[in-house]
Design a protein around this motif. Structure first.
Motif, PDB file in Angstrom:
ATOM      1  N   GLU A 206       0.823  -1.209   0.000  1.00  8.36           N
ATOM      2  CA  GLU A 206       0.000   0.000   0.000  1.00  8.36           C
ATOM      3  C   GLU A 206       0.865   1.272   0.000  1.00  8.36           C
ATOM      4  OE1 GLU A 206      -2.915  -0.446   3.124  1.00  8.36           O
ATOM      5  OE2 GLU A 206      -4.150  -1.723   1.840  1.00  8.36           O
ATOM      6  N   HIS A 208       2.276   4.698  -0.693  1.00  6.89           N
ATOM      7  CA  HIS A 208       1.663   5.960  -1.109  1.00  6.89           C
ATOM      8  C   HIS A 208       2.371   6.599  -2.299  1.00  6.89           C
ATOM      9  CE1 HIS A 208       5.005   7.193   1.497  1.00  6.89           C
ATOM     10  NE2 HIS A 208       4.977   8.348   0.872  1.00  6.89           N
ATOM     11  N   GLU A 211       1.373   6.084  -7.396  1.00  7.50           N
ATOM     12  CA  GLU A 211       0.861   6.926  -8.481  1.00  7.50           C
ATOM     13  C   GLU A 211       1.846   8.024  -8.878  1.00  7.50           C
ATOM     14  OE1 GLU A 211      -0.914   5.995  -5.874  1.00  7.50           O
ATOM     15  OE2 GLU A 211      -2.603   4.862  -6.710  1.00  7.50           O
ATOM     16  N   ASP A 238      -6.216  -8.536   2.099  1.00  8.22           N
ATOM     17  CA  ASP A 238      -6.371  -7.777   0.857  1.00  8.22           C
ATOM     18  C   ASP A 238      -5.082  -7.695   0.047  1.00  8.22           C
ATOM     19  OD1 ASP A 238      -9.079  -7.245   1.318  1.00  8.22           O
ATOM     20  OD2 ASP A 238      -8.600  -5.464   2.508  1.00  8.22           O
ATOM     21  N   ARG A 241      -5.671  -7.482  -3.719  1.00  6.84           N
ATOM     22  CA  ARG A 241      -6.178  -6.170  -4.118  1.00  6.84           C
ATOM     23  C   ARG A 241      -5.028  -5.206  -4.337  1.00  6.84           C
ATOM     24  NH1 ARG A 241      -6.222  -1.703  -1.922  1.00  6.84           N
ATOM     25  NH2 ARG A 241      -5.569  -2.595   0.071  1.00  6.84           N
ATOM     26  N   TRP A 242      -4.035  -5.216  -3.408  1.00  9.80           N
ATOM     27  CA  TRP A 242      -2.878  -4.343  -3.566  1.00  9.80           C
ATOM     28  C   TRP A 242      -2.022  -4.772  -4.746  1.00  9.80           C
ATOM     29  CZ3 TRP A 242      -0.510  -0.053  -3.447  1.00  9.80           C
ATOM     30  CH2 TRP A 242       0.880   0.007  -3.615  1.00  9.80           C
ATOM     31  N   ASP A 244      -2.964  -6.261  -7.434  1.00  3.05           N
ATOM     32  CA  ASP A 244      -3.672  -5.866  -8.654  1.00  3.05           C
ATOM     33  C   ASP A 244      -3.509  -4.368  -8.911  1.00  3.05           C
ATOM     34  OD1 ASP A 244      -4.548  -8.448  -9.039  1.00  3.05           O
ATOM     35  OD2 ASP A 244      -6.597  -8.081  -8.368  1.00  3.05           O
ATOM     36  N   LYS A 245      -3.643  -3.579  -7.865  1.00  2.54           N
ATOM     37  CA  LYS A 245      -3.510  -2.124  -8.016  1.00  2.54           C
ATOM     38  C   LYS A 245      -2.110  -1.767  -8.494  1.00  2.54           C
ATOM     39  CE  LYS A 245      -3.782   2.251  -5.458  1.00  2.54           C
ATOM     40  NZ  LYS A 245      -4.100   2.889  -4.146  1.00  2.54           N
ATOM     41  N   GLN A 246      -1.102  -2.385  -7.899  1.00  5.18           N
ATOM     42  CA  GLN A 246       0.275  -2.091  -8.278  1.00  5.18           C
ATOM     43  C   GLN A 246       0.534  -2.473  -9.726  1.00  5.18           C
ATOM     44  OE1 GLN A 246       3.388  -3.606  -5.652  1.00  5.18           O
ATOM     45  NE2 GLN A 246       4.746  -3.935  -7.397  1.00  5.18           N
ATOM     46  N   GLU A 248      -1.579  -3.024 -12.177  1.00  3.29           N
ATOM     47  CA  GLU A 248      -2.369  -2.230 -13.111  1.00  3.29           C
ATOM     48  C   GLU A 248      -1.732  -0.863 -13.326  1.00  3.29           C
ATOM     49  OE1 GLU A 248      -6.926  -0.461 -13.653  1.00  3.29           O
ATOM     50  OE2 GLU A 248      -6.425  -1.733 -11.943  1.00  3.29           O
ATOM     51  N   ALA A 249      -1.232  -0.252 -12.237  1.00  2.00           N
ATOM     52  CA  ALA A 249      -0.596   1.058 -12.353  1.00  2.00           C
ATOM     53  C   ALA A 249       0.654   1.011 -13.217  1.00  2.00           C
ATOM     54  CB  ALA A 249      -0.252   1.596 -10.963  1.00  2.00           C
ATOM     55  N   TYR A 293      -0.736 -12.377 -13.735  1.00  2.00           N
ATOM     56  CA  TYR A 293      -0.230 -11.160 -14.376  1.00  2.00           C
ATOM     57  C   TYR A 293       0.526 -11.385 -15.682  1.00  2.00           C
ATOM     58  CZ  TYR A 293      -1.410  -9.421  -9.759  1.00  2.00           C
ATOM     59  OH  TYR A 293      -2.085  -9.122  -8.596  1.00  2.00           O
TER      60      TYR A 293
END
Length: 308
Positions: A206, A208, A211, A238, A241-242, A244-246, A248-249, A293
């Motif tokens: 997570e 910060h 982005e 989760d 979820r993290w 996937d977020k990483q 995808e970014a 991935y």
């Protein structure tokens, strides 16, 4: 999105693999074979990279080869920080690469190279320029470590911490950007001289900085990125979820993803450097991440061609 899968990080550095538990690297060699097989089972064309050696040691590579660790490896990686930790000159980079090429026919990547701004931001900027001159075009990949300084409230991934004296604190000053996101002189040097260099940036769970890091990487024209997905983090709530977020970014970059860090409850000793109790569990984690991935049905990388 994923151009290569890297198995572990700096296995000959006791900050990342415990030699007291595995003094001959027998367990590491077995784990590497299993992980390489698991990755190939999910995507047989995805290059598998051996965790970057630090220090650069052809004898260590030959030891692993004798144990069969390289049977499931396509690329050998090295790390070097001659102005901060290594006992050799920055001008020796080409010779260090050739030492490894002399004992393997596999491509050699430099997946971490850097200069801290601990002593001088101007020296770091010069280090970017000099490193680019020595490595770009001479190896298939050269990843600058790193984009961001490590926040001072976090811990560096090293065994002895403050007992290392200034060596420990240099870990916090490796970025092109300061902790607050402001650019150092090295940013301009990278933009001017670093064409062809990638970046190595580890993202914490997570993180910060994800982005704004993507924004900076695109601004600098970076194509190749090395990062990691932590086996230890996979047990957090989760976690997917993290992940996937990483991922995808980072979809616009060619990513070398590193799989490492033993969960405390799955290590022979409760530490991220410990060999796992069951090596197959790490291999399954690698396979799971490739299925998610970089499945075989996705766009395939071009075959590897060695430089030099």
């Amino acid at each position: 999105m994923i151009e290569a899968a890297k198995i572990w990080n700096e296995p000959n550095n006791k900050s990342h693999w415990d030699p007291n538990i595995d003094p001959e690297w027998d367990m590491f060699a077995n784990m590497t074979r299993l992980a390489g097989q698991a990755i190939a089972a999910e995507n047989s064309r995805l290059p598998r990279v051996l965790g970057g050696m630090s220090p650069i040691d052809p004898g260590f590579l030959k030891r692993l080869e004798a144990k069969g660790a390289l049977d499931e490896i396509d690329v050998v990686a090295v790390h070097g920080f001659p102005l901060d930790w290594n006992l050799w000159s920055i001008d020796e980079w080409p010779a260090k690469v050739e030492e490894i090429r002399a004992v393997t026919d596999k491509p050699v990547w430099v997946t971490e190279v850097g200069v801290s701004s601990f002593g001088s931001e101007e020296v770091q900027a010069w280090g970017v320029k000099k490193t680019a001159e020595l490595l770009v075009g001479k190896v298939d990949r050269a990843h600058w470590y790193s984009l961001w300084d490590l926040p001072k409230t976090w811990e560096a991934t090293t065994r002895h911490k403050e007992a290392e004296g200034s060596s420990y604190y240099r870990h916090f000053h490796m970025g092109l950007l300061r902790e607050d996101g402001s650019p150092k002189p090295a940013v301009e040097a990278f933009a001017e001289h670093g064409q062809g260099m990638g970046i190595c940036q580890w993202f914490h769970f997570e993180d910060h900085r994800l982005e704004p890091a993507v924004e900076w990487l695109k601004r600098l024209g970076v194509k190749h990125l090395r990062t990691g997905l932590s086996w230890a983090d996979s047990f957090r709530p989760d976690a997917l979820r993290w992940f996937d977020k990483q991922m995808e970014a980072l979809a616009d970059f060619d990513v070398t993803v590193t799989f490492c860090f033993t969960p405390e409850h799955r290590g022979i000793e409760p530490h991220h450097t410990s060999p796992p109790q069951v090596a197959e569990e790490f291999a399954e984690f690698c396979g799971q991440m490739i299925r998610r991935y970089a499945p075989a049905s996705s766009a395939q990388p071009e075959p590897l061609l060695a430089v030099g």
